[in-house]
Design a protein around this motif. Structure first.
Motif, PDB file in Angstrom:
ATOM      1  N   VAL A  18     -15.414   5.739   2.322  1.00  0.00           N
ATOM      2  CA  VAL A  18     -15.972   4.735   3.232  1.00  0.00           C
ATOM      3  C   VAL A  18     -17.396   5.105   3.629  1.00  0.00           C
ATOM      4  O   VAL A  18     -18.276   4.248   3.733  1.00  0.00           O
ATOM      5  N   ASP A  19     -17.600   6.387   3.834  1.00  0.00           N
ATOM      6  CA  ASP A  19     -18.887   6.896   4.304  1.00  0.00           C
ATOM      7  C   ASP A  19     -20.029   6.625   3.333  1.00  0.00           C
ATOM      8  O   ASP A  19     -21.168   6.474   3.746  1.00  0.00           O
ATOM      9  N   LYS A  77      -7.521  -9.016   1.796  1.00  0.00           N
ATOM     10  CA  LYS A  77      -7.632 -10.286   2.528  1.00  0.00           C
ATOM     11  C   LYS A  77      -6.935 -10.213   3.886  1.00  0.00           C
ATOM     12  O   LYS A  77      -7.212 -11.005   4.773  1.00  0.00           O
ATOM     13  N   GLU A  78      -6.003  -9.267   4.035  1.00  0.00           N
ATOM     14  CA  GLU A  78      -5.210  -9.144   5.257  1.00  0.00           C
ATOM     15  C   GLU A  78      -5.732  -8.066   6.211  1.00  0.00           C
ATOM     16  O   GLU A  78      -5.574  -8.186   7.423  1.00  0.00           O
ATOM     17  N   TRP A  79      -6.284  -7.005   5.656  1.00  0.00           N
ATOM     18  CA  TRP A  79      -6.679  -5.855   6.467  1.00  0.00           C
ATOM     19  C   TRP A  79      -8.139  -5.946   6.889  1.00  0.00           C
ATOM     20  O   TRP A  79      -8.957  -6.586   6.240  1.00  0.00           O
ATOM     21  N   ARG A  80      -8.467  -5.243   7.953  1.00  0.00           N
ATOM     22  CA  ARG A  80      -9.823  -5.253   8.517  1.00  0.00           C
ATOM     23  C   ARG A  80     -10.727  -4.246   7.806  1.00  0.00           C
ATOM     24  O   ARG A  80     -10.263  -3.209   7.332  1.00  0.00           O
ATOM     25  N   PRO A  81     -12.024  -4.538   7.780  1.00  0.00           N
ATOM     26  CA  PRO A  81     -12.974  -3.588   7.186  1.00  0.00           C
ATOM     27  C   PRO A  81     -12.988  -2.256   7.953  1.00  0.00           C
ATOM     28  O   PRO A  81     -12.785  -2.230   9.165  1.00  0.00           O
ATOM     29  N   ILE A  82     -13.205  -1.202   7.217  1.00  0.00           N
ATOM     30  CA  ILE A  82     -13.447   0.108   7.809  1.00  0.00           C
ATOM     31  C   ILE A  82     -14.848   0.506   7.352  1.00  0.00           C
ATOM     32  O   ILE A  82     -15.146   0.485   6.159  1.00  0.00           O
ATOM     33  N   ILE A  83     -15.707   0.828   8.302  1.00  0.00           N
ATOM     34  CA  ILE A  83     -17.104   1.081   7.939  1.00  0.00           C
ATOM     35  C   ILE A  83     -17.587   2.468   8.346  1.00  0.00           C
ATOM     36  O   ILE A  83     -18.726   2.826   8.064  1.00  0.00           O
TER      37      ILE A  83
END
Length: 107
Positions: A18-19, A77-83
């Motif tokens: 993610v990083d 489509k269901e899960w939230r972004p992780i940033i």
């Protein structure tokens, strides 16, 4: 061609990938990450960062794990972004080398 998170990530959820993602294409579930194929720009940066080698180019996903291609598309489509990078799951090291853990995936 997008990149795909496969079984090795289940119950580990290291977020080193993610990083380094320049387009924030990762999505976070309770014990697994997926890549949104519509957002992925095929930059390959995440592949080298994954400590459990769970990320593959779509064309390189092992035959026994090709179902993860559609699973990434569905769950993204269901899960939230992780940033931002987070700590891995508390017992991630114990699960890192476990095989056949699809039944452990929490939606």
């Amino acid at each position: 061609m997008a990149y795909v998170v496969t079984e090795n990530c289940i119950k580990c959820k290291y977020t080193d990938c993610v990083d380094v993602c320049p387009v924030d294409c990762f999505r976070e579930g309770p014990n697994f990450l997926v890549i949104d194929p519509d957002e992925c720009i095929d930059c390959t940066l995440c592949v080298a960062e994954c400590p459990v080698e769970a990320i593959y180019a779509e064309d390189d996903v092992p035959d026994e794990q090709t179902h993860f291609i559609s699973l990434n598309a569905e769950l993204s489509k269901e899960w939230r972004p992780i940033i931002e990078k987070k700590d891995a799951l508390p017992d991630a090291d114990d699960w890192a080398s476990v095989k056949d853990k699809l039944d452990q995936l929490q939606r």
